[in-house]
Write an enzyme that holds these catalytic residues in place. Structure first.
Site, PDB file in Angstrom:
ATOM      1  N   PHE A 375       5.086  -3.661 -14.361  1.00  0.00           N
ATOM      2  CA  PHE A 375       6.453  -3.914 -13.907  1.00  0.00           C
ATOM      3  C   PHE A 375       7.367  -2.696 -13.967  1.00  0.00           C
ATOM      4  O   PHE A 375       8.569  -2.825 -14.216  1.00  0.00           O
ATOM      5  CB  PHE A 375       7.072  -5.064 -14.724  1.00  0.00           C
ATOM      6  CG  PHE A 375       6.126  -6.203 -14.965  1.00  0.00           C
ATOM      7  CD1 PHE A 375       5.424  -6.783 -13.918  1.00  0.00           C
ATOM      8  CD2 PHE A 375       5.898  -6.679 -16.252  1.00  0.00           C
ATOM      9  CE1 PHE A 375       4.525  -7.827 -14.141  1.00  0.00           C
ATOM     10  CE2 PHE A 375       5.012  -7.721 -16.484  1.00  0.00           C
ATOM     11  CZ  PHE A 375       4.324  -8.287 -15.427  1.00  0.00           C
ATOM     12  N   CYS A 376       6.808  -1.512 -13.725  1.00  0.00           N
ATOM     13  CA  CYS A 376       7.591  -0.262 -13.797  1.00  0.00           C
ATOM     14  C   CYS A 376       8.367  -0.166 -15.102  1.00  0.00           C
ATOM     15  O   CYS A 376       9.505   0.320 -15.141  1.00  0.00           O
ATOM     16  CB  CYS A 376       8.534  -0.146 -12.593  1.00  0.00           C
ATOM     17  SG  CYS A 376       7.663   0.132 -11.038  1.00  0.00           S
TER      18      CYS A 376
END
Length: 454
Positions: A375-376
């Protein structure tokens, strides 16, 4: 409860109309189903109201700021009025500037480009990469993940106490985690920053679509967010807040619109006088449609009423969390614990499942769109999974076969446009997959788990 009261409550609690709400998708097991978009944390579907506003304006599109024609003047007024709408939505101070950008990432990189010389930056390892990485040219102190809101404030205060009190400093913090959905103590962190002579920027990408954001009440110096998470289409974002660092820095992009006067010098060079308004950092032809879409979304959410939106979202959160709690194999990821207030973003892992395999089965067999990966926010997810936060990871699925353990997670996220049926289907699907396994065979292809149709 009377019939009339029930009807009123149902009306108040209805999801806001969004694009794609009637889209059907095929299932590998046969037939079709209405798509359940449960990946709002990545990009929320556009509100129907926003799309209608944009469609109504589209025939009148014209150049902004320098055209003499009627459509140009109309577009300029719409663009600048959108700036006013966003300032009102954020409850900005009279002296604040609203700069339009491409995204939250662009907004924070813009701010990073305006930092005064010698500025120290303090950022928690829990941040999204958009707010973790732009500060590479500054002196950066990365703070360990706190386990309570109070610990977050204490950690920041200790770090700020050790800095040079005479130099500039900036704290960057999220309002709501894009991994756990948990709300951060923004007002308390802002007070700690200001007590030590530092400024603070709020990454509101995940907060603004779910809760009201008041620059004045939170006492933050800047706030950044993206239109595509705020139920608006197109690539636009916002950086709003104090004007001084923005005015003193060189333009983020050099070009038309940012320049006020340009003249050749006798020696053959060029003299430039830059704007001191928001235009200083908005060079080039602006994305007027994207900006108008953000303003329309701000109006739509304000008119719908955040009290109502928050109350309904809490019901959805309770449904999902209660359902996941009934599955012993599921572990929900959290920093602050089960009682922490949060928005509609929940990440989890399933014992015995590769996260990409599980997400692929939700999509292919149930028509449910979620996100799997890191998710970055690689350091945060690594910490929550109990692996080395310094370990390098990749967004998306690792090279692991279905059923193999993976060092990533699954994220379900939702908001103002989510029907009850979507979260109910999700909970049912999780239970069925854990109990019965996938109905289809899957394989890894280009780093992603996909149905095996061979």
């Amino acid at each position: 409860m009377s019939v009339s009261t029930a009807a009123t409550d149902q009306s108040v609690c209805s999801p806001l109309p969004v694009l794609g709400r009637d889209v059907t998708v095929p299932l590998v097991t046969g037939g079709e189903v209405t798509y359940a978009a449960l990946d709002y944390a990545a990009s929320a579907p556009a509100l129907q109201r926003v799309w209608d506003d944009v469609a109504a304006y589209a025939p009148y599109y014209g150049s902004v700021h320098r055209g003499a024609g009627y459509l140009s003047q109309l577009s300029t007024d719409l663009f600048e009025n959108s700036r006013v709408t966003v300032a009102q939505f954020l409850d900005c101070r009279p002296e604040d500037q609203v700069v339009f950008t491409r995204s939250t990432t662009d907004s924070l990189n813009l701010l990073a480009a305006t930092l005064p010389a010698g500025c120290e930056v303090f950022v928690f390892e829990t941040e999204h990469h958009a707010s973790l990485l732009p500060w590479q040219d500054a002196r950066v102190t990365y703070l360990n993940a706190p386990r309570t809101p109070a610990q977050a404030v204490e950690t920041l205060e200790r770090a700020l106490a050790d800095r040079d009190p005479h130099g500039p400093a900036l704290v960057c913090v999220t309002g709501a985690s894009n991994v756990t959905g948990e709300l951060w103590p923004v007002r308390e962190l802002a007070a700690a920053a200001h007590a030590h002579g530092a400024r603070i920027v709020l990454d509101a990408a995940q907060l603004a679509p779910h809760h009201p954001v008041s620059v004045r009440e939170l006492d933050v110096d800047w706030v950044a967010f993206s239109g595509h998470k705020l139920y608006a289409p197109f690539g636009s974002g916002v950086l709003a807040g104090r004007a001084d660092w923005l005015q003193e820095a060189e333009p983020y992009l050099a070009g038309g619109g940012a320049s006020k006067k340009v003249a050749r010098r006798a020696d053959g060079g060029v003299d430039v006088e830059w704007h001191t308004t928001a235009a200083r950092h908005e060079a080039g032809s602006p994305n007027v449609i994207g900006v108008y879409a953000i303003a329309s979304a701000c109006k739509a959410l304000t008119e719908a009423g955040f009290d109502t939106l928050v109350a309904r979202e809490r019901q959805l959160i309770a449904t999902v969390r209660a359902g996941l709690a009934e599955v012993p194999e599921v572990r929900v990821l959290s920093l602050f614990g089960d009682e922490a207030p949060r928005v509609g973003v929940i990440s989890f892992v399933v014992e015995g499942w590769n996260s990409s395999h599980f997400a692929a089965a939700l999509s292919a067999e149930y028509g449910i769109g979620v996100r799997d990966g890191l998710f970055c926010a690689h350091p945060l997810v690594r910490t929550l999974l109990g692996s080395d936060p310094q370990q390098i990871g990749e967004c998306g699925a690792p090279e692991a076969e279905p059923g193999e353990k993976s060092l990533n997670a699954i994220r379900v996220s939702f908001g103002a446009g989510t029907p009850d049926e979507h979260v109910e289907r999700f909970v049912r699907a999780v239970k069925e997959l854990v109990r019965d396994g996938a109905q289809w065979k899957y394989r890894t292809e280009d780093g992603r788990c996909v149905p095996d149709r061979g």
